[in-house]
Design an enzyme around this catalytic site. Structure first.
Site, short mmCIF file in Angstrom:
data_model
loop_
_atom_site.label_atom_id
_atom_site.label_comp_id
_atom_site.label_asym_id
_atom_site.label_seq_id
_atom_site.Cartn_x
_atom_site.Cartn_y
_atom_site.Cartn_z
N GLU A 262 125.80 -13.09 -5.23
CA GLU A 262 126.37 -12.17 -5.93
C GLU A 262 124.96 -11.41 -6.98
O GLU A 262 124.07 -12.55 -7.78
CB GLU A 262 126.83 -13.77 -7.20
CG GLU A 262 128.06 -14.57 -6.01
CD GLU A 262 129.16 -13.40 -6.28
OE1 GLU A 262 129.09 -12.36 -6.53
OE2 GLU A 262 129.99 -14.33 -4.87
N CYS A 296 126.93 -11.21 -15.47
CA CYS A 296 126.84 -10.08 -14.70
C CYS A 296 128.06 -9.37 -15.10
O CYS A 296 128.00 -8.15 -13.85
CB CYS A 296 126.55 -10.48 -13.18
SG CYS A 296 127.56 -12.28 -13.23
#
Length: 510
Positions: A262, A296
């Site tokens: 990720e 993110c």
């Protein structure tokens, strides 16, 4: 502070744990932790050395050998108990998340709620670890596939979600029959210690094997390197920068391990002429300034049709002018600090680079000082005019910078701009036109792992698989069928006849 006491945080803490036992030495490398809110010292952690790591990983492996034999629904009952224990500690843990990381208290509460939600999800998943049956071409044969526990799962988490990302991995891994070894960011180690303390009550009550949920706090150059190169850890889940993920994934792959990555995001919202701006503006602002732009999934690019560009620009400017930056423990403030002064330097450098490339700062961009900003980590979120091809726009700056980008023509022009970055995490379009929305979600639409219509880029629910494409890494965590990554797949064929026919009609007589 009262919440530190409730969570068992001492002035000096050891940095390695197998659930009930703590390892380390006060002669070790001391990591001092300061709050980005006010710059004040909170506590310190004696980081694990390689000997501590070895003890912890061995216990994690031994725990896996026991845990894999426990029926999955029984594992789910343990995860249910963890969720209930997190409910008891939701408020103090949220306060620690806010105080150590700097996100708003509302977001801190939301992060702990996310942990609770993934526990609930995992409990249900414990009864749904489904395989499939297939028809065999051979008579009197049955063929099916099934999923088995994988082993020790390593979780390397980032500072921006100090506890939630661990829970995505650890709770799903637990119901799958795996143990978990957690290496948190050295910027937020106290949150990890608090979670380990919360788990201790459940570990005792259910007599769980030592090492089922383990923790190791240490330097990436030593402990991190050992973890990613350790053959006893078949899966490593990494949340971090693209550069970190690229290097780690190569090492994990070289030993034929698996990784869930990720990594970076460069998330955009497209606004077409058919957008409902009353819905869009709050989504844009929260996406861009929530967690001070350190998600993110933060909104970094706003791709606006030329016919509504000026109207959108004025609306976003008006909203930003109402933002209150300050102590995130105060619910009246919208934006807290960046994680540290290094992040502030990155913010400032990005804006300087933007100006050199021809962009324009419309609002914000200042570092804030004076009363209430003593940590040196506060900035005023920036709105900038830019073009998608600028080098700085192509990068992910982990800070509250929103780039306004104009497009003309049909929605496919906006989609082309949207996709023309190396990252591919989260994306959104605001449009009440069904054709525009469906094109955005089509095979030739958004190339991201997450694509939304009439909601923003941040704030994913745990029920869906979370992750992205391209340099975001390609991994998936949390919901949907992400559980399969934490298990090994096996195809089984059973011959219940009295002859041995071969597949593909091959004849072999002896």
């Amino acid at each position: 502070m009262d919440f530190l006491k409730k969570l068992g945080i001492k002035q000096k803490n050891l940095g390695a744990s197998t659930g009930l036992k703590w390892y380390g030495s006060i002669k070790g490398d001391e990591l001092k932790v300061y709050s980005p809110i006010n710059g004040k010292y909170i506590a310190s952690v004696y980081q694990a050395n390689e000997k501590d790591y070895e003890k912890v990983v061995q216990k994690s492996y031994e725990a896996f050998l026991i845990w894999r034999t426990v029926p999955a629904p029984k594992r789910g009952e343990v995860v249910r108990a963890i969720g209930n224990k997190l409910r008891e500690y939701k408020e103090p843990l949220a306060r620690l998340v806010t105080y150590e990381m700097g996100k708003s208290l509302q977001e801190g509460l939301g992060e702990v709620q996310e942990m609770i939600d993934i526990c609930d999800f995992a409990v249900g998943q414990s009864r749904q670890l489904y395989g499939y049956t297939m028809h065999s071409e051979r008579p009197l044969h049955r063929m099916y596939d099934q999923y088995h526990p994988l082993g020790v799962v390593g979780t390397i988490s980032a500072f921006n979600f100090p506890v939630a990302v661990w829970s995505w991995n650890a709770m799903i891994a637990a119901v799958c029959g795996d143990s978990n070894l957690w290496k948190p960011s050295s910027k937020v180690p106290l949150c990890a210690i608090a979670v380990q303390n919360i788990l201790a009550d459940v570990i005792k009550e259910y007599k769980l094997p030592e090492g089922l949920f383990s923790l190791v706090i240490g330097k990436g150059s030593s402990i991190g390197e050992k973890l990613i190169n350790d053959n006893r850890i078949p899966l490593v889940s990494i949340t971090g920068s693209t550069n970190v993920g690229r290097k780690a994934a190569a090492k994990i792959a070289s030993r034929f391990g698996k990784s869930i990555l990720e990594l970076g995001g460069n998330n955009a919202i497209i606004l077409t002429p058919n957008a409902d701006l009353k819905m869009a503006i709050p989504a844009i602002v929260f996406g861009a300034v929530g967690t001070a732009g350190q998600r993110c999934t933060s909104t970094r690019r706003l791709i606006i049709h030329e016919s509504i560009y000026d109207k959108v620009k004025q609306s976003v400017l008006k909203a930003y002018k109402s933002l209150k930056v300050g102590d995130p423990m105060n619910s009246k403030n919208h934006v807290g600090p960046l994680i540290d002064k290094s992040a502030v330097a990155d913010f400032t450098a990005a804006l300087e680079k933007l100006k050199k490339e021809g962009g324009k700062i419309l609002f914000g961009g200042q570092t804030l000082s004076g009363s209430g900003y003593g940590s040196g980590c506060y900035v005023m979120p920036a709105i900038c005019e830019a073009e998608n091809h600028y080098d700085i726009v192509q990068e992910e700056t982990f800070a509250p910078i929103l780039y306004l980008i104009k497009y003309s023509g049909e929605v496919n022009s906006a989609i082309n701009l949207h996709n023309n970055v190396v990252q591919g995490l989260s994306s959104a379009i605001f449009s009440n036109d069904m054709r525009e929305a469906e094109e955005f979600l089509s095979h030739w639409g958004s190339d991201c792992g997450i694509a939304n219509v009439n909601i923003g880029t941040s704030g994913a629910e745990i029920g869906g698989a979370f992750g992205g494409e391209k340099e975001t890494g390609g991994g998936r965590e949390s919901g949907s069928d992400s559980w399969k990554a934490y298990m090994r797949r096996q195809t089984n064929t059973i011959n219940f006849g009295k002859t041995l026919p071969l597949a593909q009609g091959i004849k072999f007589d002896i």
